[in-house]
Design a protein around this motif. Structure first.
Motif, PDB file in Angstrom:
ATOM      1  N   ALA A   8     -80.848  -9.185 -30.238  1.00 33.20           N
ATOM      2  CA  ALA A   8     -80.791  -9.334 -28.779  1.00 33.20           C
ATOM      3  C   ALA A   8     -81.104 -10.762 -28.362  1.00 33.20           C
ATOM      4  CB  ALA A   8     -81.742  -8.349 -28.112  1.00 33.20           C
ATOM      5  N   ARG A   9     -82.085 -11.368 -28.995  1.00 38.15           N
ATOM      6  CA  ARG A   9     -82.427 -12.764 -28.656  1.00 38.15           C
ATOM      7  C   ARG A   9     -81.216 -13.671 -28.895  1.00 38.15           C
ATOM      8  NH1 ARG A   9     -87.330 -13.201 -30.778  1.00 38.15           N
ATOM      9  NH2 ARG A   9     -88.278 -12.840 -28.767  1.00 38.15           N
ATOM     10  N   ALA A  10     -80.509 -13.456 -30.000  1.00 42.04           N
ATOM     11  CA  ALA A  10     -79.353 -14.295 -30.318  1.00 42.04           C
ATOM     12  C   ALA A  10     -78.241 -14.136 -29.283  1.00 42.04           C
ATOM     13  CB  ALA A  10     -78.835 -13.968 -31.714  1.00 42.04           C
ATOM     14  N   VAL A  11     -77.940 -12.893 -28.879  1.00 42.93           N
ATOM     15  CA  VAL A  11     -76.858 -12.721 -27.906  1.00 42.93           C
ATOM     16  C   VAL A  11     -77.303 -13.115 -26.507  1.00 42.93           C
ATOM     17  CG1 VAL A  11     -75.557 -11.064 -29.306  1.00 42.93           C
ATOM     18  CG2 VAL A  11     -77.208 -10.208 -27.613  1.00 42.93           C
ATOM     19  N   LEU A  12     -78.600 -13.018 -26.207  1.00 42.18           N
ATOM     20  CA  LEU A  12     -79.096 -13.533 -24.923  1.00 42.18           C
ATOM     21  C   LEU A  12     -78.914 -15.044 -24.856  1.00 42.18           C
ATOM     22  CD1 LEU A  12     -82.357 -11.463 -24.424  1.00 42.18           C
ATOM     23  CD2 LEU A  12     -80.456 -11.618 -22.784  1.00 42.18           C
ATOM     24  N   ASP A  13     -79.296 -15.748 -25.916  1.00 40.11           N
ATOM     25  CA  ASP A  13     -79.107 -17.202 -25.946  1.00 40.11           C
ATOM     26  C   ASP A  13     -77.636 -17.549 -25.743  1.00 40.11           C
ATOM     27  OD1 ASP A  13     -81.818 -17.505 -26.428  1.00 40.11           O
ATOM     28  OD2 ASP A  13     -81.582 -17.946 -28.573  1.00 40.11           O
ATOM     29  N   ARG A  14     -76.769 -16.799 -26.380  1.00 47.74           N
ATOM     30  CA  ARG A  14     -75.325 -17.015 -26.257  1.00 47.74           C
ATOM     31  C   ARG A  14     -74.862 -16.775 -24.816  1.00 47.74           C
ATOM     32  NH1 ARG A  14     -70.710 -13.644 -26.964  1.00 47.74           N
ATOM     33  NH2 ARG A  14     -68.996 -14.682 -28.060  1.00 47.74           N
ATOM     34  N   ALA A  15     -75.357 -15.697 -24.191  1.00 45.58           N
ATOM     35  CA  ALA A  15     -74.968 -15.380 -22.813  1.00 45.58           C
ATOM     36  C   ALA A  15     -75.436 -16.464 -21.850  1.00 45.58           C
ATOM     37  CB  ALA A  15     -75.546 -14.019 -22.409  1.00 45.58           C
ATOM     38  N   PHE A  16     -76.662 -16.942 -22.040  1.00 46.85           N
ATOM     39  CA  PHE A  16     -77.162 -17.996 -21.159  1.00 46.85           C
ATOM     40  C   PHE A  16     -76.388 -19.298 -21.371  1.00 46.85           C
ATOM     41  CE2 PHE A  16     -81.417 -15.594 -21.159  1.00 46.85           C
ATOM     42  CZ  PHE A  16     -81.071 -14.900 -20.009  1.00 46.85           C
ATOM     43  N   ALA A  17     -76.047 -19.610 -22.609  1.00 42.33           N
ATOM     44  CA  ALA A  17     -75.257 -20.813 -22.888  1.00 42.33           C
ATOM     45  C   ALA A  17     -73.869 -20.720 -22.259  1.00 42.33           C
ATOM     46  CB  ALA A  17     -75.137 -21.033 -24.393  1.00 42.33           C
ATOM     47  N   ALA A  18     -73.346 -19.492 -22.121  1.00 44.04           N
ATOM     48  CA  ALA A  18     -72.018 -19.290 -21.518  1.00 44.04           C
ATOM     49  C   ALA A  18     -72.071 -19.276 -19.994  1.00 44.04           C
ATOM     50  CB  ALA A  18     -71.406 -17.985 -22.025  1.00 44.04           C
ATOM     51  N   GLY A  19     -73.290 -19.343 -19.420  1.00 39.36           N
ATOM     52  CA  GLY A  19     -73.389 -19.447 -17.968  1.00 39.36           C
ATOM     53  C   GLY A  19     -74.004 -18.268 -17.248  1.00 39.36           C
ATOM     54  N   ASP A  20     -74.349 -17.191 -17.947  1.00 43.86           N
ATOM     55  CA  ASP A  20     -75.017 -16.083 -17.258  1.00 43.86           C
ATOM     56  C   ASP A  20     -76.411 -16.545 -16.843  1.00 43.86           C
ATOM     57  OD1 ASP A  20     -72.980 -14.067 -17.441  1.00 43.86           O
ATOM     58  OD2 ASP A  20     -73.430 -13.934 -19.587  1.00 43.86           O
ATOM     59  N   SER A  21     -76.804 -16.217 -15.618  1.00 52.60           N
ATOM     60  CA  SER A  21     -78.090 -16.697 -15.119  1.00 52.60           C
ATOM     61  C   SER A  21     -79.187 -15.652 -15.208  1.00 52.60           C
ATOM     62  CB  SER A  21     -77.956 -17.170 -13.672  1.00 52.60           C
ATOM     63  OG  SER A  21     -77.516 -16.102 -12.860  1.00 52.60           O
ATOM     64  N   ARG A  22     -78.831 -14.385 -15.247  1.00 53.94           N
ATOM     65  CA  ARG A  22     -79.815 -13.296 -15.367  1.00 53.94           C
ATOM     66  C   ARG A  22     -79.166 -12.182 -16.167  1.00 53.94           C
ATOM     67  NH1 ARG A  22     -83.693 -10.412 -10.969  1.00 53.94           N
ATOM     68  NH2 ARG A  22     -85.007 -12.105 -11.696  1.00 53.94           N
ATOM     69  N   VAL A  23     -79.936 -11.616 -17.071  1.00 53.09           N
ATOM     70  CA  VAL A  23     -79.464 -10.500 -17.879  1.00 53.09           C
ATOM     71  C   VAL A  23     -80.490  -9.380 -17.771  1.00 53.09           C
ATOM     72  CG1 VAL A  23     -78.823  -9.723 -20.201  1.00 53.09           C
ATOM     73  CG2 VAL A  23     -78.210 -12.034 -19.454  1.00 53.09           C
ATOM     74  N   TYR A  24     -79.985  -8.159 -17.657  1.00 52.59           N
ATOM     75  CA  TYR A  24     -80.831  -6.974 -17.551  1.00 52.59           C
ATOM     76  C   TYR A  24     -80.782  -6.173 -18.847  1.00 52.59           C
ATOM     77  CZ  TYR A  24     -80.656  -7.766 -12.514  1.00 52.59           C
ATOM     78  OH  TYR A  24     -80.775  -8.312 -11.258  1.00 52.59           O
ATOM     79  N   ALA A  25     -81.852  -5.441 -19.094  1.00 53.51           N
ATOM     80  CA  ALA A  25     -81.848  -4.379 -20.091  1.00 53.51           C
ATOM     81  C   ALA A  25     -82.187  -3.108 -19.331  1.00 53.51           C
ATOM     82  CB  ALA A  25     -82.870  -4.638 -21.191  1.00 53.51           C
ATOM     83  N   VAL A  26     -81.431  -2.066 -19.574  1.00 53.38           N
ATOM     84  CA  VAL A  26     -81.702  -0.778 -18.948  1.00 53.38           C
ATOM     85  C   VAL A  26     -82.091   0.192 -20.054  1.00 53.38           C
ATOM     86  CG1 VAL A  26     -80.254  -1.239 -16.956  1.00 53.38           C
ATOM     87  CG2 VAL A  26     -79.261  -0.098 -18.921  1.00 53.38           C
ATOM     88  N   VAL A  27     -83.191   0.886 -19.831  1.00 51.57           N
ATOM     89  CA  VAL A  27     -83.784   1.718 -20.864  1.00 51.57           C
ATOM     90  C   VAL A  27     -84.055   3.102 -20.291  1.00 51.57           C
ATOM     91  CG1 VAL A  27     -85.761   1.931 -22.434  1.00 51.57           C
ATOM     92  CG2 VAL A  27     -84.873  -0.346 -21.860  1.00 51.57           C
ATOM     93  N   ALA A  28     -83.711   4.115 -21.055  1.00 43.39           N
ATOM     94  CA  ALA A  28     -84.015   5.478 -20.629  1.00 43.39           C
ATOM     95  C   ALA A  28     -85.524   5.646 -20.502  1.00 43.39           C
ATOM     96  CB  ALA A  28     -83.458   6.482 -21.628  1.00 43.39           C
ATOM     97  N   PRO A  29     -85.989   6.252 -19.414  1.00 42.15           N
ATOM     98  CA  PRO A  29     -87.420   6.500 -19.288  1.00 42.15           C
ATOM     99  C   PRO A  29     -87.941   7.232 -20.528  1.00 42.15           C
ATOM    100  CG  PRO A  29     -86.323   6.960 -17.210  1.00 42.15           C
ATOM    101  CD  PRO A  29     -85.239   6.721 -18.240  1.00 42.15           C
TER     102      PRO A  29
END
Length: 183
Positions: free
Chosen positions: A122-143
């Motif tokens: 997840a850390r690797a794809v988050l870094d990739r997403a931020f480098a591509a221009g995404d400014s905020r990323v969410y994680a949604v988790v079942a309660p």
């Protein structure tokens, strides 16, 4: 195609090879995995469904030209595929139409739980997403999914409460991470 690598992992496209299709089936047919993904809806019950699942992923994310998708997470040096990691637009209240909100997620085989693979991938794809221009990323988790909430915290994500405006109104614990400031 390799999407990104880490010290221990290769994050790559899922393929239609027998080994990948068998692993997709093995992961997405397991009640202990699927209970956290829509309450078990969409659980695979026949090995032939793995190819259909892969085809639907490819079709759904093709318009994004590799920026978003669901990818295989493989241990480097001929290790096993441990699961999936994803970065994708969140589906809205109708459960179908994508929003502009971006999600990171992970679905690992139980034999790969507890090794830090979800956090590392997840850390690797988050870094990739931020480098591509995404400014905020969410994680949604079942309660109740304490393991995934722990991954969110290890990633530095902030718990922002429960929401029902994604995934057709399903209540989810929501975590957010903003892109680091640009230098």
């Amino acid at each position: 195609m390799t999407v990104v690598t880490t010290e221990r992992l290769v994050i790559r496209d899922w393929t239609d090879t027998p080994a990948d299709l068998e692993r997709i089936f093995d992961i997405y047919s397991r009640p202990e995995v699927m209970r956290w993904l829509g309450g078990g809806k969409g659980r695979l019950t026949d090995p032939a469904e793995a190819a259909e699942r892969l085809s639907s992923w490819r079709e759904r994310y093709a318009p994004y030209a590799g920026r978003y998708g669901i990818w295989a997470v493989e241990v480097r040096d001929d290790g096993p595929v441990v699961g999936s990691v994803l970065v994708k637009p969140l589906p809205g209240g109708d459960g179908v139409t994508f929003t502009e909100d971006i999600e990171v997620g992970w679905h690992l085989h139980p034999d790969s739980w507890g090794h830090g693979y979800a956090t590392e991938a997840a850390r690797a794809v988050l870094d990739r997403a931020f480098a591509a221009g995404d400014s905020r990323v969410y994680a949604v988790v079942a309660p109740g999914n304490e393991a995934s909430m722990a991954v969110c915290r290890r990633l530095g994500m902030t718990h922002v409460g429960r929401r029902t405006d994604w995934y057709g109104g399903t209540e989810v614990e929501t975590f957010a991470l903003d892109a680091p400031p640009r230098a």
